[in-house]
Design a protein around this motif. Structure first.
Motif, short mmCIF file in Angstrom:
data_model
loop_
_atom_site.label_atom_id
_atom_site.label_comp_id
_atom_site.label_asym_id
_atom_site.label_seq_id
_atom_site.Cartn_x
_atom_site.Cartn_y
_atom_site.Cartn_z
N LYS A 92 0.81 -1.22 0.00
CA LYS A 92 0.00 0.00 0.00
C LYS A 92 0.85 1.27 0.00
O LYS A 92 0.39 2.32 -0.48
CB LYS A 92 -0.92 0.01 1.21
CG LYS A 92 -2.06 -1.00 1.15
CD LYS A 92 -2.92 -0.93 2.40
CE LYS A 92 -4.06 -1.95 2.33
NZ LYS A 92 -4.90 -1.92 3.57
N LEU A 93 2.05 1.18 0.54
CA LEU A 93 2.87 2.37 0.72
C LEU A 93 4.04 2.50 -0.26
O LEU A 93 4.52 3.61 -0.50
CB LEU A 93 3.43 2.41 2.15
CG LEU A 93 2.40 2.43 3.28
CD1 LEU A 93 3.11 2.48 4.63
CD2 LEU A 93 1.44 3.60 3.14
N ILE A 94 4.50 1.40 -0.82
CA ILE A 94 5.68 1.42 -1.68
C ILE A 94 5.43 2.24 -2.94
O ILE A 94 4.29 2.37 -3.40
CB ILE A 94 6.08 -0.03 -2.05
CG1 ILE A 94 7.52 -0.09 -2.53
CG2 ILE A 94 5.14 -0.60 -3.12
CD1 ILE A 94 8.07 -1.51 -2.63
N PHE A 95 6.51 2.82 -3.47
CA PHE A 95 6.35 3.57 -4.72
C PHE A 95 6.25 2.60 -5.88
O PHE A 95 7.18 1.84 -6.16
CB PHE A 95 7.54 4.52 -4.94
CG PHE A 95 7.28 5.46 -6.07
CD1 PHE A 95 6.58 6.64 -5.87
CD2 PHE A 95 7.70 5.16 -7.36
CE1 PHE A 95 6.29 7.49 -6.92
CE2 PHE A 95 7.43 6.01 -8.42
CZ PHE A 95 6.73 7.18 -8.20
N TRP A 96 5.10 2.65 -6.56
CA TRP A 96 4.82 1.74 -7.67
C TRP A 96 4.07 2.54 -8.73
O TRP A 96 2.97 3.03 -8.48
CB TRP A 96 3.99 0.55 -7.18
CG TRP A 96 3.77 -0.53 -8.21
CD1 TRP A 96 4.67 -1.07 -9.05
CD2 TRP A 96 2.53 -1.19 -8.47
NE1 TRP A 96 4.10 -2.03 -9.84
CE2 TRP A 96 2.78 -2.14 -9.50
CE3 TRP A 96 1.24 -1.10 -7.93
CZ2 TRP A 96 1.78 -2.96 -10.01
CZ3 TRP A 96 0.24 -1.92 -8.43
CH2 TRP A 96 0.51 -2.84 -9.47
N ALA A 97 4.69 2.72 -9.88
CA ALA A 97 4.17 3.61 -10.92
C ALA A 97 2.74 3.30 -11.34
O ALA A 97 1.93 4.23 -11.49
CB ALA A 97 5.10 3.61 -12.13
#
Length: 202
Positions: free
Chosen positions: A27-32
């Motif tokens: 939910k928090l990770i940077f994912w384009a």
């Protein structure tokens, strides 16, 4: 509690929760792809989670030692939330180039506070170029560490041999310098004056 300690406390709590919670990381990770769906909060939230304890410890120790020094400068320039704004802006700006380069790459993910921490570190070096920084317990002049750090990050970013976002390190460092110069232009002649008078305090 200072802003630096508050940032560290929140980051540590969220990171520790994430170590055993894959759903929270997702939910928090940077994912384009998620950002493209409107989850813009990931530009900030990725800085609250870390890959492991060592990753978290290194970032938070660096933030602790240098954030405390720089917090007064930004709060004095921008008001009581000045350092928080500086740090949050660094986190966002540092990840934007990674987003632009990987917006169509669903396999790309990034996490950690390194972009914001790099900004704090390089802002400190700008106002204290001859301060002593311990690199793996070996004393090193801050300005020489900065040169080595940038050269290494550029090299590793081009090699792409590990899972570290070296681009965020570089852009975070650049943000720290540019933001500080724009907010306090007098820091430029101060830096040049200090640079011309080396002081080694090992």
């Amino acid at each position: 509690m200072t802003t630096t300690l508050l940032i560290i406390a929140v980051t540590c709590v969220v990171s520790f929760l994430g170590f055993n919670n894959a759903q929270l990381i997702d939910k928090l990770i940077f994912w384009a792809p998620a950002v493209k769906r409107g989850q813009y909060y990931r530009f900030l939230s990725h800085a609250l989670i870390h890959a492991d304890g060592a990753h978290l410890l290194f970032n938070m120790m660096t933030l602790y030692f240098f954030g405390r020094v720089m917090e007064g400068l930004y709060d004095g320039l921008l008001g009581p939330f000045g350092f928080a704004l500086f740090y949050a802006g660094a986190v966002v700006v540092a990840i934007i180039p990674s987003y632009l380069a990987n917006r169509d790459n669903p396999a790309y993910r990034s996490l950690g506070a390194s972009g914001g921490v790099s900004a704090v570190l390089f802002a400190f070096i700008l106002v204290n170029p001859w301060a002593t920084i311990l690199v793996w317990f070996v004393p090193c002049p801050a300005i020489l560490y900065a040169v080595a750090y940038v050269a290494y990050s550029i090299y590793m970013d081009r090699q792409r041999r590990d899972n570290i976002n070296h681009s965020a390190h570089l852009w975070g460092a650049a943000y720290g310098i540019v933001f500080t110069v724009l907010a306090a232009p007098r820091v430029v002649p101060y830096f040049l004056e200090r640079l011309g008078h080396p002081q080694f305090n090992f």
